[in-house]
Motif scaffolding. Structure first.
Motif, PDB file in Angstrom:
ATOM      1  N   GLY A   1       0.814  -1.214   0.000  1.00  0.00           N
ATOM      2  CA  GLY A   1       0.000   0.000   0.000  1.00  0.00           C
ATOM      3  C   GLY A   1       0.843   1.257   0.000  1.00  0.00           C
ATOM      4  O   GLY A   1       0.561   2.215  -0.736  1.00  0.00           O
ATOM      5  N   VAL A   2       1.913   1.270   0.796  1.00  0.00           N
ATOM      6  CA  VAL A   2       2.819   2.423   0.826  1.00  0.00           C
ATOM      7  C   VAL A   2       3.565   2.529  -0.503  1.00  0.00           C
ATOM      8  O   VAL A   2       3.722   3.625  -1.058  1.00  0.00           O
ATOM      9  CB  VAL A   2       3.802   2.308   2.013  1.00  0.00           C
ATOM     10  CG1 VAL A   2       4.798   3.471   2.002  1.00  0.00           C
ATOM     11  CG2 VAL A   2       3.045   2.271   3.335  1.00  0.00           C
ATOM     12  N   ALA A   3       4.006   1.395  -1.023  1.00  0.00           N
ATOM     13  CA  ALA A   3       4.716   1.387  -2.305  1.00  0.00           C
ATOM     14  C   ALA A   3       3.853   1.973  -3.425  1.00  0.00           C
ATOM     15  O   ALA A   3       4.319   2.784  -4.239  1.00  0.00           O
ATOM     16  CB  ALA A   3       5.140  -0.037  -2.660  1.00  0.00           C
ATOM     17  N   ASN A   4       2.599   1.575  -3.473  1.00  0.00           N
ATOM     18  CA  ASN A   4       1.701   2.067  -4.516  1.00  0.00           C
ATOM     19  C   ASN A   4       1.462   3.564  -4.391  1.00  0.00           C
ATOM     20  O   ASN A   4       1.322   4.265  -5.402  1.00  0.00           O
ATOM     21  CB  ASN A   4       0.371   1.320  -4.466  1.00  0.00           C
ATOM     22  CG  ASN A   4       0.487  -0.103  -4.987  1.00  0.00           C
ATOM     23  OD1 ASN A   4       1.444  -0.447  -5.683  1.00  0.00           O
ATOM     24  ND2 ASN A   4      -0.463  -0.950  -4.636  1.00  0.00           N
TER      25      ASN A   4
ATOM     26  N   GLY B   1       1.773   1.509   8.310  1.00  0.00           N
ATOM     27  CA  GLY B   1       1.019   1.116   7.121  1.00  0.00           C
ATOM     28  C   GLY B   1       0.208   2.262   6.567  1.00  0.00           C
ATOM     29  O   GLY B   1      -0.285   2.196   5.438  1.00  0.00           O
ATOM     30  N   SER B   2       0.077   3.324   7.331  1.00  0.00           N
ATOM     31  CA  SER B   2      -0.642   4.502   6.856  1.00  0.00           C
ATOM     32  C   SER B   2       0.164   5.202   5.759  1.00  0.00           C
ATOM     33  O   SER B   2       1.393   5.261   5.818  1.00  0.00           O
ATOM     34  CB  SER B   2      -0.867   5.479   8.013  1.00  0.00           C
ATOM     35  OG  SER B   2      -1.340   6.714   7.524  1.00  0.00           O
ATOM     36  N   THR B   3      -0.536   5.720   4.768  1.00  0.00           N
ATOM     37  CA  THR B   3       0.134   6.457   3.687  1.00  0.00           C
ATOM     38  C   THR B   3      -0.015   7.968   3.859  1.00  0.00           C
ATOM     39  O   THR B   3       0.396   8.731   2.985  1.00  0.00           O
ATOM     40  CB  THR B   3      -0.451   6.052   2.316  1.00  0.00           C
ATOM     41  OG1 THR B   3      -1.847   6.384   2.275  1.00  0.00           O
ATOM     42  CG2 THR B   3      -0.279   4.561   2.067  1.00  0.00           C
ATOM     43  N   SER B   4      -0.547   8.397   4.982  1.00  0.00           N
ATOM     44  CA  SER B   4      -0.865   9.827   5.154  1.00  0.00           C
ATOM     45  C   SER B   4       0.375  10.715   5.154  1.00  0.00           C
ATOM     46  O   SER B   4       0.297  11.874   4.771  1.00  0.00           O
ATOM     47  CB  SER B   4      -1.660  10.043   6.444  1.00  0.00           C
ATOM     48  OG  SER B   4      -0.906   9.637   7.566  1.00  0.00           O
ATOM     49  N   GLY B   5       1.520  10.195   5.585  1.00  0.00           N
ATOM     50  CA  GLY B   5       2.720  11.033   5.627  1.00  0.00           C
ATOM     51  C   GLY B   5       3.612  10.927   4.406  1.00  0.00           C
ATOM     52  O   GLY B   5       4.643  11.603   4.320  1.00  0.00           O
ATOM     53  N   VAL B   6       3.222  10.100   3.441  1.00  0.00           N
ATOM     54  CA  VAL B   6       4.096   9.835   2.290  1.00  0.00           C
ATOM     55  C   VAL B   6       4.345  11.088   1.459  1.00  0.00           C
ATOM     56  O   VAL B   6       5.482  11.396   1.088  1.00  0.00           O
ATOM     57  CB  VAL B   6       3.515   8.709   1.412  1.00  0.00           C
ATOM     58  CG1 VAL B   6       4.268   8.598   0.091  1.00  0.00           C
ATOM     59  CG2 VAL B   6       3.548   7.384   2.151  1.00  0.00           C
ATOM     60  N   GLU B   7       3.291  11.836   1.171  1.00  0.00           N
ATOM     61  CA  GLU B   7       3.454  13.005   0.298  1.00  0.00           C
ATOM     62  C   GLU B   7       4.375  14.049   0.924  1.00  0.00           C
ATOM     63  O   GLU B   7       5.263  14.588   0.242  1.00  0.00           O
ATOM     64  CB  GLU B   7       2.087  13.614  -0.023  1.00  0.00           C
ATOM     65  CG  GLU B   7       2.164  14.730  -1.059  1.00  0.00           C
ATOM     66  CD  GLU B   7       0.796  15.142  -1.586  1.00  0.00           C
ATOM     67  OE1 GLU B   7       0.753  16.058  -2.426  1.00  0.00           O
ATOM     68  OE2 GLU B   7      -0.220  14.551  -1.167  1.00  0.00           O
ATOM     69  N   ASN B   8       4.199  14.332   2.210  1.00  0.00           N
ATOM     70  CA  ASN B   8       5.077  15.304   2.883  1.00  0.00           C
ATOM     71  C   ASN B   8       6.525  14.845   2.868  1.00  0.00           C
ATOM     72  O   ASN B   8       7.445  15.629   2.628  1.00  0.00           O
ATOM     73  CB  ASN B   8       4.623  15.528   4.327  1.00  0.00           C
ATOM     74  CG  ASN B   8       3.393  16.407   4.414  1.00  0.00           C
ATOM     75  OD1 ASN B   8       3.078  17.142   3.478  1.00  0.00           O
ATOM     76  ND2 ASN B   8       2.696  16.332   5.532  1.00  0.00           N
ATOM     77  N   TRP B   9       6.736  13.561   3.135  1.00  0.00           N
ATOM     78  CA  TRP B   9       8.094  13.006   3.110  1.00  0.00           C
ATOM     79  C   TRP B   9       8.733  13.165   1.732  1.00  0.00           C
ATOM     80  O   TRP B   9       9.897  13.579   1.623  1.00  0.00           O
ATOM     81  CB  TRP B   9       8.030  11.544   3.530  1.00  0.00           C
ATOM     82  CG  TRP B   9       9.259  10.731   3.249  1.00  0.00           C
ATOM     83  CD1 TRP B   9      10.507  10.881   3.791  1.00  0.00           C
ATOM     84  CD2 TRP B   9       9.359   9.620   2.346  1.00  0.00           C
ATOM     85  NE1 TRP B   9      11.377   9.932   3.297  1.00  0.00           N
ATOM     86  CE2 TRP B   9      10.688   9.148   2.408  1.00  0.00           C
ATOM     87  CE3 TRP B   9       8.453   8.972   1.513  1.00  0.00           C
ATOM     88  CZ2 TRP B   9      11.132   8.062   1.668  1.00  0.00           C
ATOM     89  CZ3 TRP B   9       8.885   7.882   0.773  1.00  0.00           C
ATOM     90  CH2 TRP B   9      10.208   7.447   0.842  1.00  0.00           C
ATOM     91  N   LEU B  10       7.989  12.861   0.687  1.00  0.00           N
ATOM     92  CA  LEU B  10       8.529  12.988  -0.672  1.00  0.00           C
ATOM     93  C   LEU B  10       8.887  14.436  -0.996  1.00  0.00           C
ATOM     94  O   LEU B  10       9.898  14.706  -1.650  1.00  0.00           O
ATOM     95  CB  LEU B  10       7.530  12.444  -1.694  1.00  0.00           C
ATOM     96  CG  LEU B  10       7.314  10.929  -1.681  1.00  0.00           C
ATOM     97  CD1 LEU B  10       6.164  10.539  -2.597  1.00  0.00           C
ATOM     98  CD2 LEU B  10       8.585  10.198  -2.110  1.00  0.00           C
ATOM     99  N   HIS B  11       8.077  15.382  -0.532  1.00  0.00           N
ATOM    100  CA  HIS B  11       8.422  16.801  -0.701  1.00  0.00           C
ATOM    101  C   HIS B  11       9.720  17.124   0.040  1.00  0.00           C
ATOM    102  O   HIS B  11      10.605  17.792  -0.512  1.00  0.00           O
ATOM    103  CB  HIS B  11       7.293  17.693  -0.164  1.00  0.00           C
ATOM    104  CG  HIS B  11       6.177  17.909  -1.140  1.00  0.00           C
ATOM    105  ND1 HIS B  11       6.357  18.564  -2.345  1.00  0.00           N
ATOM    106  CD2 HIS B  11       4.868  17.581  -1.079  1.00  0.00           C
ATOM    107  CE1 HIS B  11       5.208  18.612  -2.993  1.00  0.00           C
ATOM    108  NE2 HIS B  11       4.294  18.017  -2.243  1.00  0.00           N
ATOM    109  N   GLU B  12       9.825  16.660   1.270  1.00  0.00           N
ATOM    110  CA  GLU B  12      10.987  16.992   2.113  1.00  0.00           C
ATOM    111  C   GLU B  12      12.296  16.456   1.549  1.00  0.00           C
ATOM    112  O   GLU B  12      13.338  17.092   1.713  1.00  0.00           O
ATOM    113  CB  GLU B  12      10.766  16.461   3.527  1.00  0.00           C
ATOM    114  CG  GLU B  12       9.699  17.239   4.293  1.00  0.00           C
ATOM    115  CD  GLU B  12       9.270  16.541   5.571  1.00  0.00           C
ATOM    116  OE1 GLU B  12       9.851  15.475   5.895  1.00  0.00           O
ATOM    117  OE2 GLU B  12       8.346  17.058   6.249  1.00  0.00           O
TER     118      GLU B  12
END
Length: 200
Positions: free
Chosen positions: A59-62, A182-193
């Protein structure tokens, strides 16, 4: 008399005009588009390579692939793990604590086309799944950018897992890892950072 004098002069003018043909003013547009951008430069290619036993890491990978446009590749063990990893506790603990390398069933031909590789795994017995290490050690990753991400029940061994990925990709460039339950909620912020997404 005047006519005879002007003839040589007129011939010289005509010859000079012919020497300045339109070929001398052609614009050199090779490898340049209409905006003056060099079109010969290759696009950076990204891959999300991950191992997922229960679907949590997938799920995180996707989500990473969705946001970055990266290709995805699922690492699979030649000897599959149980659908419930706790049923394979003895095997997984042995692999982790003894630094074993279970075989990968579906190694791609090569990773030469990729410049940036996200590498995902659950944290099992203090480490990434060892099949992920097998995958990484199967290639020459010198100069590639490796970005680990992990899923876990508790983040106690997060840094130890990051260090393991860095150890088996010591010739690579590393960016800050991501971890979650397993949550994807922080993925976008991490990718920006870490500079993998353009600022809004």
């Amino acid at each position: 008399m005047k006519t005879l004098f002007l003839l040589p002069f007129m011939l010289l003018v005509m010859l000079g005009m012919q020497a300045c043909s339109s070929d001398d003013f052609q614009e050199d547009t090779e490898d340049v588009d209409s905006n003056g951008i060099d079109t010969g430069e290759a696009e950076t290619k990204m891959l999300v390579a991950y191992f997922s036993a229960t679907g949590t890491t997938r799920g995180v990978a996707n989500r990473i692939a969705e946001l970055t446009g990266a290709d995805t590749y699922r690492i699979r063990a030649l000897e599959p793990y149980a659908s419930n990893p706790y049923d394979d506790s003895d095997r997984i603990q042995d692999e982790a604590y003894n630094n074993r390398r279970p075989e990968v069933s579906n190694l791609p031909e090569n990773l030469d086309n990729y410049d940036i590789i996200f590498v995902g795994s659950p944290i099992w017995w203090h480490y990434p799944a060892m099949v992920v290490c097998t995958f990484l050690e199967s290639y020459d990753l010198e100069g590639k950018t490796i970005i680990p991400f992990f899923t876990y029940g508790a983040n106690t061994y997060f840094q130890q897992s990051v260090d393991k990925i860095h150890e088996v990709t010591s010739v690579s460039v590393h960016l800050r890892a991501f971890g979650s339950t397993g949550s994807t909620s922080g993925v976008e912020n991490w990718l920006h950072e870490i500079g993998m997404l353009a600022a809004n």
